[in-house]
Scaffold this active site. Structure first.
Site, PDB file in Angstrom:
ATOM      1  CG  HIS A  27      -1.918   1.079   1.289  1.00 50.58           C
ATOM      2  ND1 HIS A  27      -3.083   0.997   2.029  1.00 50.58           N
ATOM      3  CD2 HIS A  27      -1.943   2.306   0.715  1.00 50.58           C
ATOM      4  CE1 HIS A  27      -3.764   2.124   1.901  1.00 50.58           C
ATOM      5  NE2 HIS A  27      -3.085   2.939   1.114  1.00 50.58           N
ATOM      6  CG  HIS A  29      -1.257   6.090  -2.669  1.00 49.51           C
ATOM      7  ND1 HIS A  29      -2.420   5.886  -3.388  1.00 49.51           N
ATOM      8  CD2 HIS A  29      -1.522   5.672  -1.407  1.00 49.51           C
ATOM      9  CE1 HIS A  29      -3.343   5.373  -2.585  1.00 49.51           C
ATOM     10  NE2 HIS A  29      -2.825   5.233  -1.371  1.00 49.51           N
ATOM     11  CG  HIS A 207      -7.580   3.254  -0.389  1.00 49.10           C
ATOM     12  ND1 HIS A 207      -6.869   2.679  -1.398  1.00 49.10           N
ATOM     13  CD2 HIS A 207      -6.715   4.089   0.260  1.00 49.10           C
ATOM     14  CE1 HIS A 207      -5.619   3.136  -1.375  1.00 49.10           C
ATOM     15  NE2 HIS A 207      -5.501   3.994  -0.382  1.00 49.10           N
ATOM     16  CD  GLU A 210      -7.499   6.692   4.522  1.00 45.15           C
ATOM     17  OE1 GLU A 210      -8.035   6.636   3.396  1.00 45.15           O
ATOM     18  OE2 GLU A 210      -6.435   7.315   4.740  1.00 45.15           O
ATOM     19  CG  ASP A 288      -1.536   5.712   2.614  1.00 53.21           C
ATOM     20  OD1 ASP A 288      -1.791   5.413   1.444  1.00 53.21           O
ATOM     21  OD2 ASP A 288      -2.396   6.211   3.383  1.00 53.21           O
ATOM     22  CG  ASP A 289       0.008   8.921   0.362  1.00 58.61           C
ATOM     23  OD1 ASP A 289       0.070   8.827  -0.878  1.00 58.61           O
ATOM     24  OD2 ASP A 289      -0.982   8.576   1.023  1.00 58.61           O
TER      25      ASP A 289
HETATM   26  N1  HPA Z   1      -6.598   7.297   1.106  1.00 57.91           N
HETATM   27  C1  HPA Z   1      -7.262   7.565  -0.011  1.00 57.91           C
HETATM   28  N2  HPA Z   1      -6.679   8.009  -1.111  1.00 57.91           N
HETATM   29  C2  HPA Z   1      -5.352   8.193  -1.096  1.00 57.91           C
HETATM   30  C3  HPA Z   1      -4.619   7.943   0.033  1.00 57.91           C
HETATM   31  C4  HPA Z   1      -5.272   7.456   1.188  1.00 57.91           C
HETATM   32  O1  HPA Z   1      -4.689   7.191   2.255  1.00 57.91           O
HETATM   33  N3  HPA Z   1      -3.341   8.244  -0.273  1.00 57.91           N
HETATM   34  C5  HPA Z   1      -3.317   8.646  -1.562  1.00 57.91           C
HETATM   35  N4  HPA Z   1      -4.549   8.621  -2.065  1.00 57.91           N
HETATM   36 ZN    ZN Z   2      -3.668   4.772   0.433  1.00 60.24          ZN
END
Ligand code: HPA
Ligand code: ZN
Length: 346
Positions: A27, A29, A207, A210, A288-289
């Site tokens: 996971h 991006h 996703h 969250e 994630d990011d």
């Molecule tokens: N959630 C949803 N979209 C996203 C995320 C996330 O954590 N990171 C990058 N796009």
């Molecule tokens: Zn994500």
């Protein structure tokens, strides 16, 4: 289920042990791995005026209150990505982090609509990313499978158009995913496009849970027929859902630093990942990011040690889950698991 016997399993995991564990990242991006330094470099290369005067100013702007406050900045930053070389450089920088941290297999996401909607050709994006992933395998020994994500705040028609644009490049992907603003955009909005993607032989992830409710996890499973849930932490609202996820051995790609930076939890000490692990769910750790949330994969594992006292045994199980939950072949998984066993036996 794999049984791991970890010497000194109750000891707190050290950073050296965490780094040595072979890990998969499921996971991530790619656009979220754009470091401010590279953003400035690409802005200069492409003669783009950034809305920030300095790297410090960028970092100050990364003070998020929820998912949407992050996404607004994240999409803006992606504007510096224009050429095949830009996408290559972005992906290669991420691979170098993986190499330094013991990440041996990756299944990164990219958001084609963020680029095609700005007039960037799908081929430019895919070729840039893919050639870096190819070099990652050749030069760093990191295997990979790319996942194309649909932006859920956009329409079903837009997702279908994206799938159509991706068809000439199908061999470059292992699957499709679903990301962006969750609440108000339930998985079932994309039922037909996911069915079409599955028909093309692609795997599916989404996703869900969250910020969105347990019902979104349920429809990701039942309507989109996903093979993994990205995030999924809101399953803690429902004993029945936690029992189902455990029974079905359905992987959750959990992102601890993301969850605290986007205020899903106020503090890492509240994070439920180890409780879910010990309840028998196939949870995995992911970044994630990382450029926006303050750390790559190893920092996420370390945060669990610092806030939750994660043991060697728990860390080894999380790493094993990441390998088992990947879309790698059975032979590749067996080879990664063998290396994992060697590390934990050492
Ligand atoms: N959630 C949803 N979209 C996203 C995320 C996330 O954590 N990171 C990058 N796009
Ligand atoms: Zn994500």
């Amino acid at each position: 289920m794999t049984v791991l016997s970890v010497a000194q399993g109750n000891d707190i995991a050290t950073t050296d042990f965490l780094r040595a564990l072979p890990k998969a990242e499921l996971h991530l991006h790619l656009e979220g791995s754009l470091e401010p330094e590279l953003m400035f470099k690409l802005a200069a290369r492409n003669q783009i005026q950034l809305p920030y005067a300095s790297i410090d100013e960028v970092k100050k702007a990364y003070d998020f209150t929820n998912l949407q406050s992050f996404l607004d900045i994240y999409y803006q930053c992606a504007d510096v990505l224009r050429t095949e070389q830009d996408f290559y450089d972005l992906t290669w920088a991420y691979l170098e982090h993986c190499h330094a941290e013991g990440v041996v297999h990756i299944e990164p996401f990219f958001d084609p609509q963020t680029h095609t909607d700005r007039g960037i050709d799908m081929g430019v994006v895919v070729r840039g990313i893919s050639s870096a992933l190819h070099d990652g395998q050749q030069k760093l020994g990191i295997s990979s499978g790319l996942i194309l994500c649909f932006l859920r705040h956009l329409s079903e028609d837009a997702a279908f158009a994206t799938l159509e644009m991706a068809k000439p490049y199908l061999s470059h992907f292992v699957g499709v995913g679903l990301d962006s603003s969750e609440v108000g955009h339930p998985p079932e909005k994309f039922a037909r496009v996911f069915a079409a993607a599955r028909e093309l032989g692609l795997k599916a992830v989404a996703h869900a849970g969250e910020e969105g409710p347990v019902a979104y996890i349920e429809s990701a499973l039942d309507v989109l027929q996903v093979q993994r849930i990205d995030h999924g932490v809101r399953c803690t609202d429902s004993d029945a859902m936690m029992d189902r996820l455990a029974r079905e051995n359905m992987p959750l790609t959990v992102c601890p630093l993301s969850n605290t930076r986007l205020k899903v939890y106020q503090h890492m000490s509240e994070h439920p990942i180890l409780q879910l692990l010990d309840r028998g769910l196939c949870v995995t750790v992911n970044a994630d990011d990382p450029a926006f949330f303050g750390g790559y994969l190893l920092a996420n594992y370390q945060a669990l040690v610092e806030a939750l006292g994660m043991t060697r045994e728990q860390a080894a199980r999380l790493a094993a889950n990441s390998i088992q939950a990947s879309f790698a072949s059975d032979a590749a998984k067996a080879s990664m698991m063998k290396k994992l066993q060697q590390v934990i036996a050492a």
